[in-house]
Design a protein around this motif. Structure first.
Motif, mmCIF file in Angstrom:
data_model
loop_
_atom_site.group_PDB
_atom_site.id
_atom_site.type_symbol
_atom_site.label_atom_id
_atom_site.label_comp_id
_atom_site.label_asym_id
_atom_site.label_seq_id
_atom_site.Cartn_x
_atom_site.Cartn_y
_atom_site.Cartn_z
ATOM 1 N N ALA A 74 0.827 -1.200 0.000
ATOM 2 C CA ALA A 74 0.000 0.000 0.000
ATOM 3 C C ALA A 74 0.865 1.255 0.000
ATOM 4 O O ALA A 74 0.539 2.251 -0.659
ATOM 5 N N VAL A 75 1.980 1.215 0.731
ATOM 6 C CA VAL A 75 2.911 2.347 0.732
ATOM 7 C C VAL A 75 3.445 2.584 -0.674
ATOM 8 O O VAL A 75 3.513 3.728 -1.151
ATOM 9 N N VAL A 76 3.820 1.506 -1.362
ATOM 10 C CA VAL A 76 4.353 1.625 -2.725
ATOM 11 C C VAL A 76 3.291 2.174 -3.672
ATOM 12 O O VAL A 76 3.542 3.112 -4.451
ATOM 13 N N VAL A 77 2.093 1.609 -3.626
ATOM 14 C CA VAL A 77 1.020 2.049 -4.523
ATOM 15 C C VAL A 77 0.695 3.530 -4.304
ATOM 16 O O VAL A 77 0.599 4.311 -5.257
ATOM 17 N N MET A 78 0.544 3.929 -3.045
ATOM 18 C CA MET A 78 0.214 5.319 -2.757
ATOM 19 C C MET A 78 1.349 6.257 -3.142
ATOM 20 O O MET A 78 1.112 7.400 -3.541
ATOM 21 N N SER A 79 2.583 5.782 -3.050
ATOM 22 C CA SER A 79 3.717 6.607 -3.474
ATOM 23 C C SER A 79 3.607 6.965 -4.950
ATOM 24 O O SER A 79 3.822 8.123 -5.347
ATOM 25 N N PHE A 80 3.243 5.991 -5.777
ATOM 26 C CA PHE A 80 3.143 6.272 -7.204
ATOM 27 C C PHE A 80 1.872 7.071 -7.530
ATOM 28 O O PHE A 80 1.861 7.854 -8.480
ATOM 29 N N VAL A 81 0.826 6.892 -6.753
ATOM 30 C CA VAL A 81 -0.358 7.751 -6.912
ATOM 31 C C VAL A 81 0.007 9.201 -6.626
ATOM 32 O O VAL A 81 -0.366 10.119 -7.367
ATOM 33 N N VAL A 82 0.763 9.412 -5.557
ATOM 34 C CA VAL A 82 1.195 10.771 -5.206
ATOM 35 C C VAL A 82 2.098 11.339 -6.294
ATOM 36 O O VAL A 82 2.021 12.529 -6.623
ATOM 37 N N LEU A 83 2.946 10.501 -6.880
ATOM 38 C CA LEU A 83 3.834 10.989 -7.940
ATOM 39 C C LEU A 83 3.059 11.494 -9.150
ATOM 40 O O LEU A 83 3.517 12.402 -9.853
ATOM 41 N N ILE A 84 1.884 10.940 -9.400
ATOM 42 C CA ILE A 84 1.051 11.444 -10.491
ATOM 43 C C ILE A 84 0.671 12.896 -10.218
ATOM 44 O O ILE A 84 0.599 13.723 -11.135
ATOM 45 N N ALA A 85 0.447 13.216 -8.938
ATOM 46 C CA ALA A 85 0.092 14.589 -8.566
ATOM 47 C C ALA A 85 1.259 15.546 -8.758
ATOM 48 O O ALA A 85 1.068 16.770 -8.770
#
Length: 228
Positions: A74-85
């Motif tokens: 979940a940490v990894v997935v959310m990290s890449f979601v944040v990178l989209i921002a």
């Protein structure tokens, strides 16, 4: 001829290529990955303490109640979601940014696989405090390596630059938002969350000067940032 200067002992905001050209790369890469692994371990310590998590981890712990992911995943997935921002904010990732997005989550899962939740309250409190202390040290290590902001740090600095608000205000706002979302999802909030919120800034600032690596940078590329 381009003049080369040694940056003052502070954080220097460089683009991804300049980060790699700024010298002392072996020391900085070693420090970066040591810090990121330690950060994942600190997350796992707080999870096993079970007395509250850091704000973003409240969100992560809530997310895994609804999707088939481990906490580290979940940490990894959310990290890449944040990178989209980062895209509309025009933040540039560095090697440390991508490494942060991957290593912290994997390190957390590896630690959780070998560390059980203790039964005694004293041991759980020790894990909580140890997690916060280690997180402050880990933050100083990876930030001081000067190889790019983490995904969540970059979101904070990008929003601060775009809105003109202070870093402190933007960080507080972001953490309030993720805590609320995490609670709605069923995340873990407690004493550890409060301790983390109060202590992580001072702890990181305490250790950061000792681990900030001096860089040789091109004068025209460097913007020196105060370590606080």
């Amino acid at each position: 001829m381009t003049q080369i200067a040694t940056a003052p002992r502070g954080l220097t905001d460089l683009g991804p290529i300049a980060q790699l050209r700024a010298g002392r790369l072996t020391r900085r890469l070693s420090q970066l990955y040591l810090g990121l692994v330690a950060y994942g371990v600190s997350l796992a310590l707080m999870v096993r303490g079970d007395l509250g998590l850091a704000p973003w981890d409240v969100l992560h712990s809530g997310l895994i109640r609804h999707v088939p992911l481990t906490l580290g995943q979940a940490v990894v997935v959310m990290s890449f979601v944040v990178l989209i921002a980062w895209i509309p904010l025009r933040e540039l990732p560095g090697i440390g940014t991508i490494s942060n997005a991957l290593v912290v989550g994997f390190s957390a899962d590896a630690t959780l696989a070998v560390l059980d939740r203790p039964d005694g309250l004293v041991l759980r409190i020790a894990l909580m405090i140890g997690g916060v202390l280690l997180c402050g040290l880990a933050s100083a290590l990876y930030i001081g390596a000067q190889l790019g902001r983490g995904p969540r740090d970059g979101l904070m600095t990008g929003l601060a630059r775009r809105t003109g608000r202070s870093l402190r205000l933007v960080r507080t706002g972001l953490e309030l938002v993720v805590v609320v979302i995490g609670l709605v999802l069923g995340g873990t909030l407690g004493l550890g969350t409060v301790l983390y919120a109060l202590a992580i800034g001072p702890l990181t600032q305490l250790w950061l000067p000792a681990f900030t690596v001096e860089l040789s940078v091109r004068n025209r590329e460097a913007i020196v940032l105060a370590p606080n």
